[in-house]
Design a protein around this motif. Structure first.
Motif, PDB file in Angstrom:
ATOM      1  N   SER A  53      10.981  28.718   8.319  1.00  0.00           N
ATOM      2  CA  SER A  53      11.695  29.037   7.069  1.00  0.00           C
ATOM      3  C   SER A  53      12.558  29.851   6.871  1.00  0.00           C
ATOM      4  O   SER A  53      12.533  31.201   7.394  1.00  0.00           O
ATOM      5  N   GLY A  54      13.487  29.256   6.441  1.00  0.00           N
ATOM      6  CA  GLY A  54      14.799  30.274   6.212  1.00  0.00           C
ATOM      7  C   GLY A  54      15.566  30.375   7.391  1.00  0.00           C
ATOM      8  O   GLY A  54      17.251  30.511   7.164  1.00  0.00           O
ATOM      9  N   GLU A  55      15.692  29.329   8.451  1.00  0.00           N
ATOM     10  CA  GLU A  55      16.397  27.829   9.444  1.00  0.00           C
ATOM     11  C   GLU A  55      17.054  27.132   9.218  1.00  0.00           C
ATOM     12  O   GLU A  55      16.900  26.591   8.236  1.00  0.00           O
ATOM     13  N   GLU A  56      18.604  27.152  10.106  1.00  0.00           N
ATOM     14  CA  GLU A  56      19.813  26.128   9.509  1.00  0.00           C
ATOM     15  C   GLU A  56      19.105  24.965  10.670  1.00  0.00           C
ATOM     16  O   GLU A  56      19.193  25.305  11.749  1.00  0.00           O
ATOM     17  N   VAL A  57      18.502  24.303  10.041  1.00  0.00           N
ATOM     18  CA  VAL A  57      17.892  22.624  11.718  1.00  0.00           C
ATOM     19  C   VAL A  57      18.765  21.836  11.445  1.00  0.00           C
ATOM     20  O   VAL A  57      19.212  21.153  10.210  1.00  0.00           O
ATOM     21  N   THR A  58      17.857  20.782  12.380  1.00  0.00           N
ATOM     22  CA  THR A  58      18.574  19.450  12.870  1.00  0.00           C
ATOM     23  C   THR A  58      17.532  18.722  12.920  1.00  0.00           C
ATOM     24  O   THR A  58      16.774  19.298  13.796  1.00  0.00           O
ATOM     25  N   VAL A  59      16.170  18.330  11.825  1.00  0.00           N
ATOM     26  CA  VAL A  59      15.807  17.550  12.509  1.00  0.00           C
ATOM     27  C   VAL A  59      15.607  15.867  12.914  1.00  0.00           C
ATOM     28  O   VAL A  59      16.203  15.600  12.177  1.00  0.00           O
ATOM     29  N   LEU A  60      14.739  15.002  13.435  1.00  0.00           N
ATOM     30  CA  LEU A  60      15.497  13.590  13.757  1.00  0.00           C
ATOM     31  C   LEU A  60      13.899  12.865  13.505  1.00  0.00           C
ATOM     32  O   LEU A  60      12.876  14.098  14.208  1.00  0.00           O
ATOM     33  N   GLY A  61      13.971  12.168  12.504  1.00  0.00           N
ATOM     34  CA  GLY A  61      12.226  10.973  12.283  1.00  0.00           C
ATOM     35  C   GLY A  61      12.699   9.260  12.111  1.00  0.00           C
ATOM     36  O   GLY A  61      13.556   9.231  11.114  1.00  0.00           O
ATOM     37  N   ARG A  62      11.136   9.204  11.506  1.00  0.00           N
ATOM     38  CA  ARG A  62      11.328   8.466  11.060  1.00  0.00           C
ATOM     39  C   ARG A  62      10.499   8.890   9.427  1.00  0.00           C
ATOM     40  O   ARG A  62      10.186   9.732   9.540  1.00  0.00           O
ATOM     41  N   ALA A 109      18.538  14.576   9.703  1.00  0.00           N
ATOM     42  CA  ALA A 109      19.002  15.273   8.819  1.00  0.00           C
ATOM     43  C   ALA A 109      18.672  16.806   8.910  1.00  0.00           C
ATOM     44  O   ALA A 109      18.592  17.089  10.055  1.00  0.00           O
ATOM     45  N   GLN A 110      20.236  17.807   8.478  1.00  0.00           N
ATOM     46  CA  GLN A 110      20.463  18.827   8.330  1.00  0.00           C
ATOM     47  C   GLN A 110      20.459  19.899   7.763  1.00  0.00           C
ATOM     48  O   GLN A 110      20.761  19.582   6.889  1.00  0.00           O
ATOM     49  N   GLY A 111      20.100  21.073   7.504  1.00  0.00           N
ATOM     50  CA  GLY A 111      19.730  21.833   6.554  1.00  0.00           C
ATOM     51  C   GLY A 111      18.680  22.621   6.183  1.00  0.00           C
ATOM     52  O   GLY A 111      18.421  23.383   7.781  1.00  0.00           O
ATOM     53  N   ARG A 112      18.951  23.849   5.706  1.00  0.00           N
ATOM     54  CA  ARG A 112      18.008  24.684   5.632  1.00  0.00           C
ATOM     55  C   ARG A 112      16.631  24.359   5.444  1.00  0.00           C
ATOM     56  O   ARG A 112      16.102  24.455   4.188  1.00  0.00           O
ATOM     57  N   ILE A 113      15.581  24.727   6.470  1.00  0.00           N
ATOM     58  CA  ILE A 113      14.120  24.769   5.813  1.00  0.00           C
ATOM     59  C   ILE A 113      13.074  26.216   4.936  1.00  0.00           C
ATOM     60  O   ILE A 113      13.695  26.988   4.726  1.00  0.00           O
ATOM     61  N   GLY A 118       2.908  25.313   0.787  1.00  0.00           N
ATOM     62  CA  GLY A 118       3.097  25.153   1.769  1.00  0.00           C
ATOM     63  C   GLY A 118       3.474  24.012   2.979  1.00  0.00           C
ATOM     64  O   GLY A 118       2.952  23.938   4.320  1.00  0.00           O
ATOM     65  N   GLN A 119       4.359  23.573   2.841  1.00  0.00           N
ATOM     66  CA  GLN A 119       5.071  22.074   4.046  1.00  0.00           C
ATOM     67  C   GLN A 119       6.142  22.305   3.666  1.00  0.00           C
ATOM     68  O   GLN A 119       7.213  23.087   2.813  1.00  0.00           O
ATOM     69  N   LYS A 120       6.784  22.181   4.635  1.00  0.00           N
ATOM     70  CA  LYS A 120       8.677  22.397   4.719  1.00  0.00           C
ATOM     71  C   LYS A 120       9.406  21.006   4.049  1.00  0.00           C
ATOM     72  O   LYS A 120       8.592  20.190   3.918  1.00  0.00           O
ATOM     73  N   VAL A 121      10.446  21.763   3.886  1.00  0.00           N
ATOM     74  CA  VAL A 121      10.944  21.295   2.628  1.00  0.00           C
ATOM     75  C   VAL A 121      12.653  21.044   3.292  1.00  0.00           C
ATOM     76  O   VAL A 121      12.763  22.428   3.410  1.00  0.00           O
ATOM     77  N   LEU A 122      13.490  20.163   3.073  1.00  0.00           N
ATOM     78  CA  LEU A 122      15.184  20.525   3.032  1.00  0.00           C
ATOM     79  C   LEU A 122      15.395  19.949   1.731  1.00  0.00           C
ATOM     80  O   LEU A 122      15.067  18.588   1.697  1.00  0.00           O
TER      81      LEU A 122
END
Length: 133
Positions: A53-62, A109-113, A118-122
């Motif tokens: 939480s709070g990190e700027e991230v890039t995630v890739l998935g389906r 997708a890129q953004g701040r987690i 209880g679930q991770k969201v962008l």
């Protein structure tokens, strides 16, 4: 001599046979997760399980699911992105539909987690549609 090579004893034979047996005996979700994890590393994205939480991230998935969720008169498009390790919910506020955002599509997708229930969201992530591999 030629029979041994055809029987899987050549340099590629044993590895190919192992991969075939694994593909035939492994659950389809597990195979999909393995495939997605390889693509995550190749695209310099982070695994969802490693994002905090709070990190700027890039995630890739389906995208597993895409749904419109009206919340108090504001349309919200939500999609569950799965990268082989964990899911991240992508939320676009004020959107009813986005062309290309559909179940089965691979996206980066890129953004701040953030965390929600209880679930991770962008929220309102920058995204790139990926070509089928």
């Amino acid at each position: 001599m030629g029979i041994e090579a055809r029987g899987g004893q050549g340099p590629r034979g044993k590895g190919s046979l192992r991969r075939l047996v694994k593909r035939l005996t492994t659950d389809i979700d597990e195979l999909d997760a393995d495939d997605l994890s390889e693509h995550v590393e190749a695209e310099n994205a982070r695994k969802a399980c490693d994002c905090r939480s709070g990190e700027e991230v890039t995630v890739l998935g389906r995208l597993r699911t895409v749904e419109l969720s009206p919340r108090d008169a504001v349309a919200t498009l939500e999609a569950e992105l799965f990268d082989g390790t964990e899911g991240v919910t992508l939320v676009w506020l004020g959107r009813r539909r986005i062309p290309g955002i559909e179940p089965g599509r691979t996206i980066k997708a890129q953004g701040r987690i953030a965390m929600r229930d209880g679930q991770k969201v962008l929220y309102n992530p920058y995204y790139e549609l990926q070509t089928a591999t």
